[in-house]
Motif scaffolding. Structure first.
Motif, short mmCIF file in Angstrom:
data_model
loop_
_atom_site.label_atom_id
_atom_site.label_comp_id
_atom_site.label_asym_id
_atom_site.label_seq_id
_atom_site.Cartn_x
_atom_site.Cartn_y
_atom_site.Cartn_z
N UNK A 53 0.86 -1.18 0.00
CA UNK A 53 0.00 0.00 0.00
C UNK A 53 0.90 1.23 0.00
N UNK A 54 0.64 2.16 -0.90
CA UNK A 54 1.49 3.35 -1.00
C UNK A 54 1.29 4.25 0.21
N UNK A 55 2.37 4.91 0.59
CA UNK A 55 2.33 5.90 1.67
C UNK A 55 2.96 7.16 1.12
N UNK A 56 2.19 7.97 0.38
CA UNK A 56 2.78 9.01 -0.47
C UNK A 56 3.57 10.09 0.26
N UNK A 57 3.37 10.24 1.59
CA UNK A 57 4.07 11.33 2.25
C UNK A 57 5.57 11.06 2.39
N UNK A 58 5.98 9.81 2.15
CA UNK A 58 7.41 9.47 2.06
C UNK A 58 7.66 8.97 0.64
#
Length: 363
Positions: free
Chosen positions: A344-349
């Motif tokens: 699952x992407x964690x876009x803030x990093x």
């Protein structure tokens, strides 16, 4: 005596040479490095101040400098403020007026559902608490935070806003795609913090009741989100320690995100006992083994600790492996079968993702 005078004169000459001889290495690169990093810190503070003052809310329409003067009420012209704001790339300029870019409208206006004001505040707070006093921390030891206050005031509000940038939606889509999801009646979100996962799933299934379980000092944050989404009747909060306190039974779904309840082998038996046969355990945890090593994140991780900590830290949690052989064995020994493992992407990093595991309790 003569020799001492000569040595003194030589030392004086060597010291004075810098007054007329150029440095052996040109200064351009040095000042470029220092100034570019200094500009980044100043622009971050400028963006934070603009959010607090409601500047981005105002800039949803084209405004000129005089419009901003009415808001800022600074005793000097705001020309330099406006020019600096343009430098961030978050506003556009045309015919003497400025307006938000789509990025600013989406993430920096307080009425946007994707507003990231808490993330900005946490970033600036970490500069003040951890990086500006870095020399003191490196010589005297890490900054100590009160655990419940840290989560309630600094970490979880930011995590809630970050989750809305894609991670929450991917998790909700993964859980709601389960064939039995619409038949689920009862769930608990362990260490649920802000509660957005439970709230979102309850919104998708009108027959689902949810409990958000976390430390007593944290649950007021979840209460605020429950009220925001008008789910007071079906989503409740429960204060406690999931390691030592009872968590209830007969759940169709147990969820854990980014906390030890979902990655500690010692918790698996308790989770399995709390599930109905056929129920699902969903754990979303840091542990992207392909994540690039980031020395700044690694260093920051060791600059602080909790007042409740009894063991030293080992490594930044996002570089740890989640589904270890020990954890897989604990699942199997407690009747839980892994149905899927997805990234699952964690876009803030940048270039980072978390792992979502969905396991089912077999009858």
């Amino acid at each position: 005596m003569v020799q001492n005078m000569k040595n003194t004169q030589d030392n004086t000459d060597n010291t004075c040479k810098a007054l007329w001889e150029f440095p052996p290495v040109p200064p351009d690169n040095f000042f470029s490095i220092i100034n570019s990093n200094n500009d980044g810190a100043r622009l971050l503070c400028l963006i934070g101040a603009s959010v607090r003052l409601g500047i981005f809310d105002t800039l949803e329409d084209w405004k000129n400098e005089h419009d901003l003067e009415d808001i800022i009420q600074y005793p000097h012209p705001v020309t330099d403020f406006v020019q600096s704001l343009i430098k961030t790339g978050l506003v556009e300029y045309k015919d003497g007026k400025i307006r938000n870019t789509p990025v600013a409208s989406t993430y920096l206006t307080s009425h946007s559902p994707y507003f990231q004001g808490a993330y900005l505040e946490k970033s600036i707070q970490h500069l003040q608490d951890l990086w500006i006093p870095l020399s003191d921390i490196l010589t005297s030891g890490p900054k100590i935070f009160v655990e419940e206050k840290f989560f309630a005031d600094i970490s979880l509000p930011s995590m809630a806003q970050n989750a809305l940038c894609g991670r929450l939606q991917e998790v909700v889509n993964g859980v709601t795609s389960l064939s039995s999801f619409m038949n689920m009646k009862k769930m608990i979100d362990l260490g649920g913090g802000h509660g957005l996962y439970a709230i979102a799933l309850a919104c998708k299934n009108p027959n689902l009741s949810a409990i958000i379980f976390d430390l007593p000092g944290v649950v007021p944050l979840a209460t605020g989100y429950i009220e925001k989404y008008h789910l007071e009747g079906r989503v409740k909060v429960m204060g406690g320690n999931f390691f030592s306190d009872p968590i209830g039974r007969d759940y169709d779904l147990i969820l854990s995100s980014s906390n030890p309840s979902g990655k500690s082998p010692d918790m698996v038996g308790k989770i399995s006992d709390a599930l109905k046969k056929g129920g699902f355990f969903v754990s979303i945890q840091p542990g992207d083994e392909n994540a690039p090593y980031d020395s700044l994140h690694e260093l920051e991780f060791f600059l602080w600790t909790f007042d409740t900590a009894t063991l030293p830290k080992k490594t930044w949690s996002k570089n740890k492996k989640f589904l270890t052989e020990e954890y897989r064995s604990a699942l199997k020994d407690n009747g839980l079968t892994i149905r899927s493992v997805t990234r699952v992407s964690d876009p803030y990093i940048q270039d980072y993702g978390v792992t979502m595991m969905i396991a089912q309790k077999m009858g």
